[in-house]
Write a protein that holds these residues in place. Structure first.
Motif, short mmCIF file in Angstrom:
data_model
loop_
_atom_site.label_atom_id
_atom_site.label_comp_id
_atom_site.label_asym_id
_atom_site.label_seq_id
_atom_site.Cartn_x
_atom_site.Cartn_y
_atom_site.Cartn_z
N ASP A 249 1.02 -0.84 -0.03
CA ASP A 249 -0.23 -0.11 0.14
C ASP A 249 0.79 1.28 -0.17
O ASP A 249 0.65 2.17 0.00
CB ASP A 249 -0.62 -0.11 1.44
CG ASP A 249 0.31 0.49 2.26
OD1 ASP A 249 0.71 0.18 2.48
OD2 ASP A 249 -0.77 0.36 3.54
N LEU A 250 2.43 0.87 0.17
CA LEU A 250 3.07 2.41 0.41
C LEU A 250 2.95 3.40 0.84
O LEU A 250 3.46 4.24 1.14
CB LEU A 250 2.72 2.93 -1.41
CG LEU A 250 2.90 2.28 -2.98
CD1 LEU A 250 2.89 3.67 -3.89
CD2 LEU A 250 4.11 1.29 -2.74
N ALA B 50 7.62 2.02 4.56
CA ALA B 50 9.09 1.21 3.88
C ALA B 50 10.21 1.12 5.22
O ALA B 50 10.61 1.88 6.10
CB ALA B 50 9.35 2.94 3.31
N VAL B 51 10.80 0.08 4.80
CA VAL B 51 11.83 -0.54 5.37
C VAL B 51 13.23 0.25 4.41
O VAL B 51 13.69 -0.05 2.89
CB VAL B 51 11.60 -1.73 5.50
CG1 VAL B 51 13.05 -2.45 5.76
CG2 VAL B 51 10.89 -2.47 6.27
N CYS B 52 13.98 0.48 4.87
CA CYS B 52 14.95 1.01 4.80
C CYS B 52 16.27 -0.16 5.35
O CYS B 52 17.09 -0.25 6.44
CB CYS B 52 15.53 2.58 4.72
SG CYS B 52 13.69 3.15 4.68
N ALA C 263 13.29 8.75 12.45
CA ALA C 263 12.32 8.59 11.73
C ALA C 263 11.74 9.81 10.85
O ALA C 263 11.32 9.85 10.26
CB ALA C 263 12.15 7.19 11.67
N SER C 264 10.87 10.72 12.83
CA SER C 264 9.37 10.72 11.49
C SER C 264 10.06 12.18 11.13
O SER C 264 9.52 12.88 10.56
CB SER C 264 8.47 11.17 13.20
OG SER C 264 9.56 11.42 14.40
N PRO D 202 5.51 7.84 2.93
CA PRO D 202 5.26 6.22 3.81
C PRO D 202 6.39 6.71 5.41
O PRO D 202 6.81 7.38 5.40
CB PRO D 202 6.35 5.57 3.65
CG PRO D 202 7.42 6.44 2.72
CD PRO D 202 6.41 7.80 2.15
N ASP D 203 6.09 5.71 6.28
CA ASP D 203 6.39 5.08 7.51
C ASP D 203 8.14 5.04 7.30
O ASP D 203 7.42 3.72 6.82
CB ASP D 203 5.58 4.50 8.53
CG ASP D 203 4.72 5.23 9.16
OD1 ASP D 203 4.20 6.31 9.00
OD2 ASP D 203 3.50 4.73 9.70
#
Length: 155
Positions: free
Chosen positions: A59-60, A63-65, A96-97, A113-114
């Motif tokens: 669902d976009l 995000a895993v970076c 991250a925020s 995305p989170d």
């Protein structure tokens, strides 16, 4: 009489083109944010962050970076390097925020995305493979028949 068709569910085939494009968009934007803006966390001072991959949820919205920290901020001592990497990953997840807010200004997506940061283990695996290939016992097995034939002709 109604005709019913059975649909077979196949195994997942991997990320969609949309997920891959969005992941690359996020990866490039993160690199720009890391390059242009310094993060205020003291753990991240003098640490260069390499963003190797970003995997998006279908669902976009998440995000895993995958990142690899480099630089003078890492002590490089044998037992300490892993602890330093864990601290850097924790610091990135704490910020991250903030990074999400910066991404929202840079990217053109419906939702920003989170972000979740994870250490990319592939760099360590590649270094391990290089060490294995440099081992004389492995090189002996890797030699081609032509190499062996050339050595026999010289002797």
């Amino acid at each position: 009489m109604k005709r019913t068709t059975e649909t077979k569910k196949s195994a997942p085939t991997g990320p969609s083109q949309r997920q891959l494009r969005a992941g690359e968009l996020i990866r490039h934007a993160l690199v720009d944010v890391f390059r242009e803006e310094g993060l205020a966390d003291p753990v991240l001072v003098n640490v260069s962050i390499t963003v190797s991959e970003v995997r998006m949820s279908p669902d976009l919205r998440h995000a895993v970076c995958f990142v690899e920290p480099l630089g003078a901020g890492l002590k490089g001592e044998p037992g300490r390097k892993e602890e330093d990497i864990k601290e850097v990953i924790k610091a990135l997840n704490r910020g991250a925020s903030f990074l999400r807010g910066r991404l929202g200004k840079v990217i053109d997506m419906k939702f920003t995305p989170d972000l979740k940061f994870i250490h990319d283990e592939s760099f360590g695996a590649a270094a391990y493979m290089d060490r294995l290939f440099d081992d004389p016992r492995v090189q002996q097995d890797v030699r081609t028949l032509a190499d062996v034939a050339d050595e026999d002709e010289e002797n």
